[in-house]
Structures are given as structure tokens and as C-alpha cells.
Design a protein around this motif. Structure first.
Motif, PDB file in Angstrom:
ATOM      1  N   MET A 163       0.850  -1.206   0.000  1.00 21.39           N
ATOM      2  CA  MET A 163       0.000   0.000   0.000  1.00 21.39           C
ATOM      3  C   MET A 163       0.883   1.253   0.000  1.00 21.39           C
ATOM      4  O   MET A 163       1.783   1.379   0.821  1.00 21.39           O
ATOM      5  CB  MET A 163      -0.911  -0.003   1.250  1.00 21.39           C
ATOM      6  CG  MET A 163      -1.960   1.092   1.242  1.00 21.39           C
ATOM      7  SD  MET A 163      -2.952   1.173   2.757  1.00 21.39           S
ATOM      8  CE  MET A 163      -4.178  -0.074   2.450  1.00 21.39           C
ATOM      9  N   THR A 164       0.633   2.153  -0.937  1.00 25.67           N
ATOM     10  CA  THR A 164       1.420   3.395  -0.994  1.00 25.67           C
ATOM     11  C   THR A 164       0.992   4.335   0.135  1.00 25.67           C
ATOM     12  O   THR A 164      -0.061   4.153   0.759  1.00 25.67           O
ATOM     13  CB  THR A 164       1.201   4.116  -2.338  1.00 25.67           C
ATOM     14  OG1 THR A 164      -0.157   4.561  -2.406  1.00 25.67           O
ATOM     15  CG2 THR A 164       1.511   3.213  -3.513  1.00 25.67           C
ATOM     16  N   ASP A 165       1.816   5.348   0.372  1.00 26.96           N
ATOM     17  CA  ASP A 165       1.480   6.319   1.416  1.00 26.96           C
ATOM     18  C   ASP A 165       0.179   7.060   1.091  1.00 26.96           C
ATOM     19  O   ASP A 165      -0.619   7.363   1.985  1.00 26.96           O
ATOM     20  CB  ASP A 165       2.622   7.333   1.580  1.00 26.96           C
ATOM     21  CG  ASP A 165       3.796   6.729   2.344  1.00 26.96           C
ATOM     22  OD1 ASP A 165       3.624   5.650   2.940  1.00 26.96           O
ATOM     23  OD2 ASP A 165       4.884   7.334   2.335  1.00 26.96           O
ATOM     24  N   ILE A 166      -0.045   7.345  -0.197  1.00 28.17           N
ATOM     25  CA  ILE A 166      -1.293   8.016  -0.601  1.00 28.17           C
ATOM     26  C   ILE A 166      -2.477   7.102  -0.301  1.00 28.17           C
ATOM     27  O   ILE A 166      -3.510   7.563   0.210  1.00 28.17           O
ATOM     28  CB  ILE A 166      -1.275   8.365  -2.111  1.00 28.17           C
ATOM     29  CG1 ILE A 166      -0.172   9.378  -2.403  1.00 28.17           C
ATOM     30  CG2 ILE A 166      -2.643   8.866  -2.565  1.00 28.17           C
ATOM     31  CD1 ILE A 166      -0.570  10.824  -2.514  1.00 28.17           C
ATOM     32  N   GLU A 167      -2.348   5.825  -0.598  1.00 26.57           N
ATOM     33  CA  GLU A 167      -3.421   4.862  -0.315  1.00 26.57           C
ATOM     34  C   GLU A 167      -3.673   4.744   1.184  1.00 26.57           C
ATOM     35  O   GLU A 167      -4.821   4.630   1.623  1.00 26.57           O
ATOM     36  CB  GLU A 167      -3.074   3.484  -0.918  1.00 26.57           C
ATOM     37  CG  GLU A 167      -3.197   3.437  -2.433  1.00 26.57           C
ATOM     38  CD  GLU A 167      -2.591   2.179  -3.050  1.00 26.57           C
ATOM     39  OE1 GLU A 167      -2.976   1.855  -4.192  1.00 26.57           O
ATOM     40  OE2 GLU A 167      -1.757   1.524  -2.400  1.00 26.57           O
ATOM     41  N   LEU A 202       1.949   9.335   9.626  1.00 27.20           N
ATOM     42  CA  LEU A 202       2.157   9.299   8.178  1.00 27.20           C
ATOM     43  C   LEU A 202       2.660  10.668   7.729  1.00 27.20           C
ATOM     44  O   LEU A 202       2.114  11.691   8.122  1.00 27.20           O
ATOM     45  CB  LEU A 202       0.838   8.966   7.466  1.00 27.20           C
ATOM     46  CG  LEU A 202       0.860   8.839   5.942  1.00 27.20           C
ATOM     47  CD1 LEU A 202       1.760   7.692   5.490  1.00 27.20           C
ATOM     48  CD2 LEU A 202      -0.551   8.632   5.396  1.00 27.20           C
ATOM     49  N   VAL A 203       3.733  10.671   6.937  1.00 26.06           N
ATOM     50  CA  VAL A 203       4.298  11.920   6.410  1.00 26.06           C
ATOM     51  C   VAL A 203       4.314  11.853   4.883  1.00 26.06           C
ATOM     52  O   VAL A 203       4.806  10.889   4.300  1.00 26.06           O
ATOM     53  CB  VAL A 203       5.736  12.160   6.932  1.00 26.06           C
ATOM     54  CG1 VAL A 203       6.310  13.436   6.328  1.00 26.06           C
ATOM     55  CG2 VAL A 203       5.759  12.242   8.454  1.00 26.06           C
ATOM     56  N   LEU A 204       3.748  12.884   4.250  1.00 31.47           N
ATOM     57  CA  LEU A 204       3.717  12.960   2.791  1.00 31.47           C
ATOM     58  C   LEU A 204       4.377  14.259   2.344  1.00 31.47           C
ATOM     59  O   LEU A 204       4.009  15.331   2.824  1.00 31.47           O
ATOM     60  CB  LEU A 204       2.272  12.914   2.283  1.00 31.47           C
ATOM     61  CG  LEU A 204       1.500  11.611   2.557  1.00 31.47           C
ATOM     62  CD1 LEU A 204       0.012  11.864   2.534  1.00 31.47           C
ATOM     63  CD2 LEU A 204       1.854  10.563   1.522  1.00 31.47           C
ATOM     64  N   VAL A 227      -2.423  15.258  -3.236  1.00 32.89           N
ATOM     65  CA  VAL A 227      -2.772  14.243  -2.221  1.00 32.89           C
ATOM     66  C   VAL A 227      -4.281  14.162  -2.048  1.00 32.89           C
ATOM     67  O   VAL A 227      -4.870  13.086  -2.100  1.00 32.89           O
ATOM     68  CB  VAL A 227      -2.094  14.562  -0.866  1.00 32.89           C
ATOM     69  CG1 VAL A 227      -2.593  13.616   0.228  1.00 32.89           C
ATOM     70  CG2 VAL A 227      -0.577  14.458  -0.978  1.00 32.89           C
ATOM     71  N   PHE A 228      -4.926  15.315  -1.882  1.00 26.06           N
ATOM     72  CA  PHE A 228      -6.370  15.324  -1.651  1.00 26.06           C
ATOM     73  C   PHE A 228      -7.182  14.926  -2.881  1.00 26.06           C
ATOM     74  O   PHE A 228      -8.318  14.479  -2.737  1.00 26.06           O
ATOM     75  CB  PHE A 228      -6.813  16.712  -1.153  1.00 26.06           C
ATOM     76  CG  PHE A 228      -6.746  16.854   0.343  1.00 26.06           C
ATOM     77  CD1 PHE A 228      -7.769  16.370   1.157  1.00 26.06           C
ATOM     78  CD2 PHE A 228      -5.646  17.439   0.958  1.00 26.06           C
ATOM     79  CE1 PHE A 228      -7.712  16.480   2.526  1.00 26.06           C
ATOM     80  CE2 PHE A 228      -5.569  17.554   2.324  1.00 26.06           C
ATOM     81  CZ  PHE A 228      -6.602  17.076   3.133  1.00 26.06           C
ATOM     82  N   SER A 229      -6.592  15.057  -4.061  1.00 23.73           N
ATOM     83  CA  SER A 229      -7.328  14.665  -5.274  1.00 23.73           C
ATOM     84  C   SER A 229      -7.657  13.173  -5.294  1.00 23.73           C
ATOM     85  O   SER A 229      -8.548  12.720  -6.009  1.00 23.73           O
ATOM     86  CB  SER A 229      -6.537  15.037  -6.527  1.00 23.73           C
ATOM     87  OG  SER A 229      -5.380  14.233  -6.656  1.00 23.73           O
ATOM     88  N   HIS A 230      -6.949  12.398  -4.482  1.00 22.55           N
ATOM     89  CA  HIS A 230      -7.180  10.948  -4.424  1.00 22.55           C
ATOM     90  C   HIS A 230      -8.339  10.570  -3.491  1.00 22.55           C
ATOM     91  O   HIS A 230      -8.763   9.420  -3.464  1.00 22.55           O
ATOM     92  CB  HIS A 230      -5.912  10.208  -3.970  1.00 22.55           C
ATOM     93  CG  HIS A 230      -4.793  10.297  -4.955  1.00 22.55           C
ATOM     94  ND1 HIS A 230      -4.644   9.422  -6.019  1.00 22.55           N
ATOM     95  CD2 HIS A 230      -3.769  11.193  -5.076  1.00 22.55           C
ATOM     96  CE1 HIS A 230      -3.581   9.749  -6.724  1.00 22.55           C
ATOM     97  NE2 HIS A 230      -3.033  10.827  -6.185  1.00 22.55           N
ATOM     98  N   VAL A 231      -8.801  11.533  -2.705  1.00 24.38           N
ATOM     99  CA  VAL A 231      -9.911  11.266  -1.781  1.00 24.38           C
ATOM    100  C   VAL A 231     -11.227  11.246  -2.551  1.00 24.38           C
ATOM    101  O   VAL A 231     -11.606  12.246  -3.161  1.00 24.38           O
ATOM    102  CB  VAL A 231      -9.967  12.319  -0.652  1.00 24.38           C
ATOM    103  CG1 VAL A 231     -11.198  12.111   0.216  1.00 24.38           C
ATOM    104  CG2 VAL A 231      -8.699  12.273   0.183  1.00 24.38           C
ATOM    105  N   LYS A 232     -11.882  10.116  -2.545  1.00 21.67           N
ATOM    106  CA  LYS A 232     -13.186   9.985  -3.249  1.00 21.67           C
ATOM    107  C   LYS A 232     -14.265   9.703  -2.210  1.00 21.67           C
ATOM    108  O   LYS A 232     -14.105   8.817  -1.386  1.00 21.67           O
ATOM    109  CB  LYS A 232     -13.130   8.836  -4.259  1.00 21.67           C
ATOM    110  CG  LYS A 232     -11.990   8.950  -5.281  1.00 21.67           C
ATOM    111  CD  LYS A 232     -12.287   9.975  -6.357  1.00 21.67           C
ATOM    112  CE  LYS A 232     -11.242   9.957  -7.450  1.00 21.67           C
ATOM    113  NZ  LYS A 232     -10.031  10.752  -7.143  1.00 21.67           N
TER     114      LYS A 232
END
Length: 240
Positions: A1-5, A225-227, A234-239
Motif C-alpha cells: 500500500m502506498t502512502d497516498i493509499e 504518516l508523512v507525505l 494528495v487530496f485529489s485521491h480522496v473519493k
């Protein structure tokens, strides 16, 4: 799992999120931050920005203050980016309870967020120092020299916390309440060096502390978690 996931998963499994943000949240909207290489502190004026944006400078050099203020602080054409938009959506969905921001640009509200705690005030609120009449940001932008009240002629001051001025106690108390009760705290676009604002995040008691910032901060080691990616991305991945 990636950090974004991991981030998306944490958001999905939280229903009491608080967001604490700084200037980096608005850079993708074209508003310069203060400390990056192309930020306000690295641009050349007759005086350094931290001097110009102080209470004593405002009182003693009001016209010079407003020259800088109109030029650099009133970015009224800026539009919310994906971070602002997704935070507003999370609030609407009942997952995000509050935004605590060090920004004065009003972009969170422009995106539709309701519960925004502005630690450093807002360029959209301006008051006559004599009669307390309210003026909006457009009035300030279109004024020349020292903006004066059209009712009594008094000098107008932005409702922005300048250096040497204290933060609003009510805003601090509300911020502490939301941060200390959050199940997830997202800190974004801030180097966490401006106090007392930065000290508020230490009141978080949960185990989902996420830091999204291009550079490292003193809180990185305490985060879950640090991004270091752009916050809008980052937020564009939030659905929802």
C-alpha cells in the motif's frame, strides 16, 4: 500500500477529522507562501515583510504598509484548489469537523467550508479604527493611499493578526477543543514554526496524525504518516 493509499484509507475510516493548515495550502492557488525560496520573505522591499506586517509598522508607516498589503496580501482573484475543495466535501459528508487555518485568504470558505477557524484573521474583514464600520476586501483593493472610512474618515485596519498582536482567545479555545477531540488530525502546508499557532497541534491525542508538507517539520517524527507531495495532489485521491 502506498502512502497516498494509506492516507485515503485513514480518511475513509475516520469520522472526526480536523485539518490544520498553513500557507502551503494556498500556493497551488497562486498565493505565495512566506518561507519558500520564492515566498514573500525572499522578495525585496524597502523593509522586510515581517517588519511591514507588524503592528508598530502599521501604526507608524500606514501608507507603506498598505502599498505592500494591496500588492501582496489581497489575492482576490485566487480560486480554491483541490485541497480546499476536498476539505469542503469532507465537511459536507460529516467526516471533517473543523478547519484550523493560519491563512487569511478566505479560500476555504470560497470552496464551501463552513466551520473555519482563522487563527490569523481574514483580509475579507476590515474595520474602521474609529467607528468600527465594516469594509470588504474589494473596498480595500480599490482604495488608494491610506484607506479611510466613508462614514467618519477614520483609518481602516484589516482584521488580520499582525506581528506583535495576540491571537483571538475564542478562536484558540475552539481550535484546541476540535484538535484535542479529533480521531484524525491532518496537518498540511505548514512548516510549524509560527507560534503560538503551531503549538496547538500538540494537543492532538489520537493515533492518526498525518503531515502533508513539501519540506520536513519538527513534528515529522511524531506523525503516523508523512507525505512530501503537493497537498492538492494528495487530496485529489480522496473519493467520497
Amino acid at each position: 500500500m502506498t502512502d497516498i493509499e494509506k492516507f485515503v484509507d485513514m480518511v475513509k475510516n475516520s469520522d472526526n477529522i480536523v485539518f490544520f493548515g498553513g500557507a502551503g495550502v494556498s500556493t497551488e492557488s497562486g498565493i505565495p507562501d512566506f518561507r519558500s525560496t520564492d515566498g514573500l520573505y525572499n522578495q525585496h522591499y524597502k523593509y522586510p515583510p515581517e517588519t511591514i506586517l507588524s503592528h508598530s509598522f502599521f501604526m507608524d508607516n500606514t501608507e507603506e504598509f498598505y502599498r505592500f498589503y494591496r500588492d501582496k496580501m489581497l489575492a482576490l482573484d485566487a480560486q480554491p484548489n483541490m485541497a480546499h475543495i476536498k476539505l469542503a466535501e469532507l465537511e459536507k459528508a460529516g467526516k471533517l469537523k473543523a478547519i484550523v487555518t493560519q491563512n487569511i485568504d478566505g479560500l476555504h470558505q470560497k470552496a464551501g467550508s463552513q466551520n473555519v477557524l482563522e487563527l490569523h484573521g481574514s483580509v475579507h474583514r476590515n474595520f474602521c479604527m474609529h467607528c468600527n464600520k465594516f469594509f470588504d476586501a474589494e473596498y480595500m483593493k480599490n482604495s488608494t493611499g491610506i484607506p479611510k472610512c466613508d462614514a467618519c474618515g477614520g483609518i481602516i485596519k484589516p482584521d488580520v493578526v499582525l506581528y506583535e498582536e495576540g491571537l483571538d482567545n475564542d478562536v484558540i479555545e475552539q481550535s484546541l477543543y476540535y484538535i484535542s477531540h479529533a480521531d484524525m488530525l491532518i496537518i498540511g502546508g505548514t512548516s510549524l514554526v509560527v507560534y503560538p499557532a503551531a503549538g496547538l497541534v500538540r494537543y492532538y491525542r489520537g493515533h492518526k496524525l498525518v503531515l502533508i508538507n513539501k519540506s520536513s517539520t519538527d513534528m515529522d517524527s511524531a506523525a503516523d504518516l508523512v507525505l512530501h507531495d503537493p497537498i492538492g495532489e494528495v487530496f485529489s485521491h480522496v473519493k467520497l
